[in-house]
Structure formats: structure tokens, C-alpha cells
Design a protein around this motif. Structure first.
Motif, PDB file in Angstrom:
ATOM      1  N   ARG A  27       0.763  -1.083  -0.035  1.00  0.00           N
ATOM      2  CA  ARG A  27      -0.048  -0.179   0.002  1.00  0.00           C
ATOM      3  C   ARG A  27       0.909   1.281  -0.112  1.00  0.00           C
ATOM      4  O   ARG A  27       0.848   2.074  -0.997  1.00  0.00           O
ATOM      5  CB  ARG A  27      -1.045   0.000   1.203  1.00  0.00           C
ATOM      6  N   ASP A  28       1.565   1.405   0.910  1.00  0.00           N
ATOM      7  CA  ASP A  28       2.268   2.852   1.071  1.00  0.00           C
ATOM      8  C   ASP A  28       3.458   2.784   0.016  1.00  0.00           C
ATOM      9  O   ASP A  28       3.710   3.960  -0.442  1.00  0.00           O
ATOM     10  CB  ASP A  28       2.925   2.953   2.647  1.00  0.00           C
ATOM     11  N   HIS A 219       5.013   4.804  12.514  1.00  0.00           N
ATOM     12  CA  HIS A 219       5.060   4.674  11.234  1.00  0.00           C
ATOM     13  C   HIS A 219       6.220   5.740  10.632  1.00  0.00           C
ATOM     14  O   HIS A 219       5.962   7.004  10.596  1.00  0.00           O
ATOM     15  CB  HIS A 219       3.658   4.837  10.798  1.00  0.00           C
ATOM     16  N   HIS A 221       8.864   7.074   8.065  1.00  0.00           N
ATOM     17  CA  HIS A 221       9.761   7.137   6.943  1.00  0.00           C
ATOM     18  C   HIS A 221      11.084   7.497   6.983  1.00  0.00           C
ATOM     19  O   HIS A 221      11.294   8.290   8.058  1.00  0.00           O
ATOM     20  CB  HIS A 221       8.778   8.341   5.988  1.00  0.00           C
ATOM     21  N   ASN A 261       9.565   4.058   3.379  1.00  0.00           N
ATOM     22  CA  ASN A 261       9.315   3.733   4.725  1.00  0.00           C
ATOM     23  C   ASN A 261      10.422   3.106   5.173  1.00  0.00           C
ATOM     24  O   ASN A 261      11.353   2.690   4.739  1.00  0.00           O
ATOM     25  CB  ASN A 261       8.051   2.910   4.954  1.00  0.00           C
TER      26      ASN A 261
HETATM   27 MG    MG Z   1       3.085   6.469   5.236  1.00  0.00          MG
END
Ligand code: MG
Ligand code: HMG
Length: 312
Positions: A27-28, A219, A221, A261
Motif C-alpha cells: 500500500r504505502d 510509522h 519514513h 518507509n
Molecule cells: Mg506512510
């Protein structure tokens, strides 16, 4: 390093025995690809991730296809992976997205809020208040159906338009997401500007506001190379769910300064070195990222993937 390509295990006191990795690569990671990745490649990517021992794989988003064309094939993809036997959360911004996800049998969804007005507008075409109002019926309906809900909060540490984001502002939106009924909150450092002291300060403020580390995920990055250090700080503070993306893929189409990420391989290397269980087979995971990098036509940015796949 041991001869088997695994780190030596040397535990450090005060850390959790096990960490749940919430894999966000499909997804990301793939939402930010320039070209379109074929649906079959996405499905095979998710299968390989599950096979590598990742038990939570964020599969796709049911957002407006014009906003994120890279994930416009959600309807075609989800049924191909639905029966894999792993948790497959999907992003839904509104009731339309929830309808689409439920129709395909999704059992976990995520709404995604912003701590700042600028990113709420850029990402959701709404103010912070309007976006929370948009999520409210999504959370209520999902919970009524027994579907669990993650609440993402972006720009928790800095915002490309507004600069530093006060901790109290982040705590305020977290509180509203928690009160809405989200089962878990994921603290997003969307543009990767956090540093470990800032992470600890936010976690302490959330704890003081009655939001314990056990209900949180982080989360990060990796724009400034801080993601792993920030993760370590969060583990020291009791967080046991960490988001990461296989091979370090990722970014956000609505925050150009966001890069990949935290790479799942880099995370697993550190966790296994600390003796923390993840259930992940690092060799299989690395092979998956090398396989995907070949399909994307460029090498993985993950340091661990590069080190372990070096042929000399
Ligand atoms: Mg993200
Ligand atoms: P909007 O243009 O304001 O939409 O977009 P609207 O509510 O005005 O509706 C306009 C049209 O879109 C309508 O169709 C709706 O039916 C349709 P019409 O009546 O005109 O024919 N529509 C939809 N169609 C399909 N699926 C839907 C949907 N919703 C409306 N779900 C909207 C508002 C929220 C939809 C839009 O802004 C959007 O899709 N945004 C998604 C952006 C996104 O996915 N960003 C990346 C994920 S967030 C992220 O990466 C950060 C994270 O990783 C954490 C971190 O790093 O910080 C999670």
C-alpha cells in the motif's frame, strides 16, 4: 553477522520480547510508484510477504482512483489475496471506500487523519474537523460489523507546509480518533523528520493523555535516516507494533518530501539482533524485495537488502 546471513543475537534489557510488524509495502510502497505495477505482481508480492512470515500485510486502498491511480485495481487485487490466512488491512477514507472494502470481505480497515490542516487539505480535500467527521460513520459502521479499525495520524512530527507540529496538537487529534473507537493508532512521520527525543516526548504526552503505548503503532519514513533510531526509542517506551515497508519502498503522493518507509529488512535485522521475535524469515523477505526490485527496474534502497544480496 553469523555465517548464515543473520545478525548475532545480543539482547538489551527493557525491550519487548516480540514485535508485530505491520507491513505496508503493497500500500504505502506501491502507491508512490511512477508506473503502474500489474495487479498480478502486487498479488504475488503479497503472497511472498505472507510466505516470509509477515502476518499483517496492508494490501491496498479503497480511495478515489483519480487521487491514487496506482491503487485503482483494489477490486481486482483483494480477492486474489483474501484467502492467504494473514491479516490484510486496507485504507478507506470514507463510507464509499468502506462499502467497497466490505463488499470484498475486508476484515480490517484504516482511516487516515492528519495532525495538520495543510496535509488534511492536500490528502483528503478536507479540514481536520471535516475529515474526522468523514471518518466517524466509517468507524461506527466498521465496528458494528466486527471489522477492526486502525487510525493513522500523519504529520505527527513535522509538516512540509507548516513546519514543526506541536505535541499537544498531535495529542488532541489522537484523542479524537481514540474516542471515535479506533482500535489502534499509528503515529505517522510522513516526511521522516522525527528524531528519538521527539518520539519519546510524544509517547510520554500521549501516555499522560490516557493513550497507552500498547494501543499505538509507529510509522516512520526514512527521509533523514532516522527511522530505525526512532523505532528503537519507541520500543524503549513500550510500543510493540511497528510499520515498515519491504525493501524500503514508499512515500506519499500528496507529500512530495516523503521518501520510503523504514525498510522491513532493516527493522528485522535490528530486532533479531536484539533477540526480539518477529516470526519473519529474513532470507525469504530479502529475496522478495530483490524480486520486486527487478520488476520495478531499480535496486531496493534498504541497506540490509543490499548487504544480504551482494553476490561477491
Ligand atoms: Mg506512510
Ligand atoms: P473528493 O474529491 O473531496 O471526493 O476526495 P468527494 O467526497 O467530493 O466525492 C467526489 C467523487 O468521488 C464522487 O463521485 C464520489 O462517489 C467519489 P461522483 O459522485 O462525482 O461520481 N468517491 C470515491 N470513489 C471511489 N472510492 C472512494 C471514493 N470517495 C469518493 N473511496 C477523497 C475525497 C477522500 C475521496 C480523496 O481525497 C481521496 O481519495 N484521498 C486519498 C488520498 C490517499 O490515499 N493518500 C495516501 C494515503 S495516506 C498516507 O500515505 C499516509 C500514511 O502512510 C501515514 C503517514 O505516512 O503519515 C497512512
Amino acid at each position: 553477522m553469523t555465517a548464515s546471513g543473520l545478525p548475532m543475537t545480543v539482547p538489551s534489557p527493557g525491550l519487548p520480547a516480540r514485535v508485530r510488524i505491520h507491513e505496508v509495502g503493497p500500500r504505502d510502497g506501491l502507491q508512490n510508484e511512477q508506473g503502474t505495477v500489474p495487479t498480478e505482481v502486487k498479488a504475488e508480492f503479497i503472497r511472498r510477504l505472507a510466505d516470509a512470515g509477515l502476518d499483517t500485510v496492508e494490501a491496498t486502498s479503497f480511495v478515489h482512483p483519480k487521487w491514487v491511480p496506482q491503487l485503482a485495481d483494489a477490486e481486482a487485487l483483494f480477492p486474489q489475496v483474501r484467502e492467504l490466512g494473514v491479516r490484510l488491512p486496507v485504507l478507506v477514507p470514507n463510507e464509499r471506500g468502506l462499502d467497497r472494502a466490505l463488499a470484498l470481505g475486508a476484515r480490517e480497515v484504516a482511516v487516515f487523519a492528519s495532525a495538520t490542516e495543510s496535509f488534511a487539505k492536500a490528502n483528503l480535500n478536507r479540514t481536520v474537523d471535516e475529515s474526522l467527521a468523514m471518518f466517524e460513520p466509517v468507524v461506527t459502521r466498521a465496528k458494528a460489523e466486527g471489522v477492526s479499525v486502525r487510525g493513522y495520524l500523519s504529520m505527527c512530527f513535522g509538516d512540509p507546509w507548516q513546519g514543526p507540529v506541536p505535541v499537544e496538537q498531535v495529542v488532541g487529534v489522537c484523542r479524537r480518533l481514540a474516542d471515535m473507537g479506533c482500535d489502534e493508532l499509528s503515529l505517522g512521520d510522513t516526511i521522516g523528520v522525527a528524531t528519538p527525543g521527539h518520539v519519546k516526548a510524544l509517547l510520554a504526552a500521549l501516555g499522560a493523555a490516557g493513550i497507552p503505548a500498547s494501543s499505538l503503532a509507529v510509522h516512520f519514513h526514512d527521509t533523514y535516516g532516522q527511522a530505525l533510531a526512532n523505532t528503537y526509542a519507541a520500543l524503549e517506551h513500550g510500543v510493540t507494533t511497528v510499520d515498515a515497508s519491504a525493501g524500503g519502498l514508499g512515500g506519499c503522493p500528496y507529500a512530495r518530501s516523503a521518501t520510503g518507509n523504514l525498510a522491513t529488512e532493516d527493522l528485522v535485522w535490528m530486532l533479531h539482533g536484539l533477540g526480539i521475535q518477529t516470526g519473519v524469515d529474513l532470507g525469504r523477505l530479502t529475496a522478495t524485495s530483490v524480486w520486486l526490485a527487478e520488476r520495478l527496474g531499480r535496486p531496493s534502497p534498504s541497506r540490509t537488502v543490499r548487504a544480504l544480496s551482494h553476490k561477491e
